[in-house]
Write a protein that holds these residues in place. Structure first.
Motif, PDB file in Angstrom:
ATOM      1  N   PRO A 142      52.531  44.816  -4.953  1.00 46.69           N
ATOM      2  CA  PRO A 142      52.897  46.189  -5.023  1.00 46.69           C
ATOM      3  C   PRO A 142      54.328  46.719  -4.606  1.00 46.69           C
ATOM      4  CG  PRO A 142      51.447  45.648  -3.258  1.00 46.69           C
ATOM      5  CD  PRO A 142      51.492  44.785  -3.806  1.00 46.69           C
ATOM      6  N   MET A 143      55.114  46.936  -5.622  1.00 48.65           N
ATOM      7  CA  MET A 143      56.601  47.200  -5.178  1.00 48.65           C
ATOM      8  C   MET A 143      56.838  48.203  -4.358  1.00 48.65           C
ATOM      9  SD  MET A 143      58.395  44.627  -6.146  1.00 48.65           S
ATOM     10  CE  MET A 143      57.323  43.368  -6.355  1.00 48.65           C
ATOM     11  N   ASP A 144      55.813  49.311  -4.331  1.00 45.49           N
ATOM     12  CA  ASP A 144      55.964  50.382  -3.734  1.00 45.49           C
ATOM     13  C   ASP A 144      56.010  50.534  -2.123  1.00 45.49           C
ATOM     14  OD1 ASP A 144      53.421  49.879  -3.484  1.00 45.49           O
ATOM     15  OD2 ASP A 144      52.423  51.829  -4.393  1.00 45.49           O
ATOM     16  N   ARG A 145      55.506  49.129  -1.825  1.00 42.77           N
ATOM     17  CA  ARG A 145      55.616  48.909  -0.406  1.00 42.77           C
ATOM     18  C   ARG A 145      57.060  48.750   0.158  1.00 42.77           C
ATOM     19  NH1 ARG A 145      50.807  44.349   0.630  1.00 42.77           N
ATOM     20  NH2 ARG A 145      49.101  45.674  -0.278  1.00 42.77           N
ATOM     21  N   THR A 162      61.266  49.177   0.912  1.00 41.40           N
ATOM     22  CA  THR A 162      62.139  50.380   0.697  1.00 41.40           C
ATOM     23  C   THR A 162      63.245  50.086  -0.244  1.00 41.40           C
ATOM     24  OG1 THR A 162      63.791  49.184   2.093  1.00 41.40           O
ATOM     25  CG2 THR A 162      61.988  50.248   3.157  1.00 41.40           C
ATOM     26  N   GLY A 163      64.126  50.910  -0.704  1.00 37.75           N
ATOM     27  CA  GLY A 163      64.969  50.811  -1.693  1.00 37.75           C
ATOM     28  C   GLY A 163      65.860  49.702  -1.401  1.00 37.75           C
ATOM     29  N   ARG A 169      64.164  46.306  -2.175  1.00 35.99           N
ATOM     30  CA  ARG A 169      63.978  45.922  -3.438  1.00 35.99           C
ATOM     31  C   ARG A 169      65.253  45.394  -4.253  1.00 35.99           C
ATOM     32  NH1 ARG A 169      60.239  48.612  -6.809  1.00 35.99           N
ATOM     33  NH2 ARG A 169      61.831  48.801  -8.567  1.00 35.99           N
ATOM     34  N   LYS A 219      55.690  41.943   3.596  1.00 37.81           N
ATOM     35  CA  LYS A 219      55.214  43.188   3.287  1.00 37.81           C
ATOM     36  C   LYS A 219      54.147  42.626   1.696  1.00 37.81           C
ATOM     37  CE  LYS A 219      58.144  47.129   4.576  1.00 37.81           C
ATOM     38  NZ  LYS A 219      59.024  47.962   4.116  1.00 37.81           N
ATOM     39  N   ALA A 244      57.810  41.918 -11.647  1.00 42.06           N
ATOM     40  CA  ALA A 244      58.073  43.301 -11.485  1.00 42.06           C
ATOM     41  C   ALA A 244      59.474  43.675 -12.505  1.00 42.06           C
ATOM     42  CB  ALA A 244      58.524  43.740 -10.102  1.00 42.06           C
TER      43      ALA A 244
END
Length: 216
Positions: free
Chosen positions: A148-151, A153-154, A157, A193, A209
């Protein structure tokens, strides 16, 4: 670096490609897994390019021994095979990269430089194979199937995107205008994460992703 393959013509071809780059020196060759481990222990190369299918001791087992005994030697697996089980086994053995013999020679040079600098490298064809397996749920233990990339921060990423392309911490730091220590902290945060064990698994997650940044 060390080149290990049981086919003399393949070793000669690999050496010819590597000879194009003045920054790469081949210090030893090996024709089987046992020779590869022995040569790695003797010469302690920065990178060992190891064929998967070799006599006496296969490349996966040789890679695992090199990874265990020589943590400063990065291992790239080289093979004609693209089966999922080999990719997963290579990751478990501690490989930092995976290339196919049919890849463009430029991928070999890119892979060697990436892992020598502390990065991870998957050739595009291997990455596509991994992603396909992930989406179909076919890969065996060792390669997580969802991240899950939503874990993240920018900034994390952005670091992961470059890590997925095989960039080292120093290269990522220069690109993102960070100090190398900060990049290391971001990489550790990403691994934590996403539940990753190493940079190669993180690279696979980046490819899956669709966030890999390949421009330099």
């Amino acid at each position: 670096m060390l080149v290990a393959d049981d086919e003399a013509m393949v070793r000669a071809g690999v050496r010819a490609v590597l000879a194009r780059d003045p920054g790469i020196e081949v210090v030893a060759e090996a024709a089987d897994g046992h020779e590869a481990v022995g040569a790695a222990r003797e010469h302690r190369p920065a990178v060992a390019l190891v064929d998967i299918q070799m006599p006496r001791l296969d490349g996966i087992a040789a890679a695992a021994r090199i990874y265990r005994d020589l943590p400063d030697t990065a291992v790239i697996m080289l093979t004609t095979f693209g089966e999922d089980r080999f990719i997963a086994q290579a990751l478990k053995a501690g490989a930092s990269g995976f290339l196919l013999k049919a890849d463009d020679p430029r991928e070999l040079l890119s892979g060697v430089h990436a892992v020598a600098a502390g990065g991870a490298y998957l050739s595009p064809r291997v990455a596509a194979r991994v992603i396909s397996g992930l989406r179909a749920g076919r890969l065996p233990d060792g390669v997580p199937s969802r991240h899950p990339m939503d874990r993240l921060t920018g900034r994390e990423r952005a670091v992961l995107a470059l890590l997925g392309a095989g960039w080292s911490n120093a290269e990522i730091a220069a690109r993102l205008n960070l100090v190398e220590g900060t990049v290391k902290a971001h990489v550790s945060a990403v691994l934590g994460k996403l539940g990753m064990r190493n940079r190669v698994e993180a690279a696979i997650a980046a490819w899956e992703a669709g966030i890999v940044g390949r421009d330099r």
